[in-house]
Design an enzyme around this catalytic site. Structure first.
Site, PDB file in Angstrom:
ATOM      1  N   ASP A  61      20.084 -23.605  -6.448  1.00 45.65           N
ATOM      2  CA  ASP A  61      20.605 -22.387  -5.840  1.00 45.65           C
ATOM      3  C   ASP A  61      19.890 -22.149  -4.519  1.00 45.65           C
ATOM      4  O   ASP A  61      18.751 -22.579  -4.327  1.00 45.65           O
ATOM      5  CB  ASP A  61      20.393 -21.191  -6.772  1.00 45.65           C
ATOM      6  CG  ASP A  61      21.329 -21.199  -7.971  1.00 45.65           C
ATOM      7  OD1 ASP A  61      22.424 -21.761  -7.868  1.00 45.65           O
ATOM      8  OD2 ASP A  61      20.960 -20.623  -9.010  1.00 45.65           O
ATOM      9  N   ASP A 114      28.902 -21.771  -7.215  1.00 44.48           N
ATOM     10  CA  ASP A 114      29.094 -20.503  -7.928  1.00 44.48           C
ATOM     11  C   ASP A 114      30.185 -19.664  -7.264  1.00 44.48           C
ATOM     12  O   ASP A 114      31.024 -19.063  -7.945  1.00 44.48           O
ATOM     13  CB  ASP A 114      27.789 -19.698  -7.975  1.00 44.48           C
ATOM     14  CG  ASP A 114      26.668 -20.417  -8.703  1.00 44.48           C
ATOM     15  OD1 ASP A 114      26.961 -21.271  -9.562  1.00 44.48           O
ATOM     16  OD2 ASP A 114      25.495 -20.118  -8.404  1.00 44.48           O
TER      17      ASP A 114
END
Length: 157
Positions: free
Chosen positions: A111, A128
């Site tokens: 991330d 995402d």
């Protein structure tokens, strides 16, 4: 059907490759940037959304692959679903498989988007966002179909 499948493959491949290249850059080239609203900051997520189920870290990749296999079997048996949602499916599969590949490659999902203006939000990645876009498209199509069905019922009454 073949045209839609080809479009799905193109969308999938494009998003999957872009997401993996960006993640590779964050992992290997220190692309961190501090910003006043949002920062780009490498983080590893051992769970799923908001780090839930992190205690299953080693098993999540296999659980997610099983879910994806189940979804694929469902789509093979229900070609009309694929036909109606092929763009959303391409997005969801690209983001999902990219995140699963991260688990095999890096041991966790990579991330890097970190929102911190006004409130702190979970760190997330392009995959995402793409998955959420795919889900939003499914919801939009469902609402549109429900309205059309309601209108048809009103006209036939």
């Amino acid at each position: 059907m073949k045209k839609k499948f080809n479009i799905t493959l193109i969308i999938f491949a494009f998003i999957f490759v872009i997401d993996q290249v960006v993640k590779y850059g964050f992992v290997n080239f220190d692309w961190d940037v501090e910003g006043p609203i949002m920062s780009l900051q490498l983080a590893y997520n051992y769970g799923v959304a908001f780090s839930m189920f992190a205690f299953l870290a080693e098993y999540l990749k296999y659980i997610q692959l099983l879910i994806l296999a189940g979804a694929t079997i469902y789509l093979l048996k229900n070609k009309d679903v694929f036909n109606d949602y092929y763009i959303a499916i391409a997005l969801i599969y690209a983001g999902g498989l990219s995140n699963i590949l991260d688990r095999f490659t890096y041991g966790a999902v990579v991330d890097y988007f970190y929102w911190h203006y006004g409130f702190e939000f979970a760190i997330f990645n392009l995959a995402d966002v793409i998955i959420n876009l795919g889900v939003a498209i499914v919801i939009f199509i469902q609402i549109k179909k429900a309205r059309e069905e309601k209108k048809q019922k009103e006209l036939s009454s």
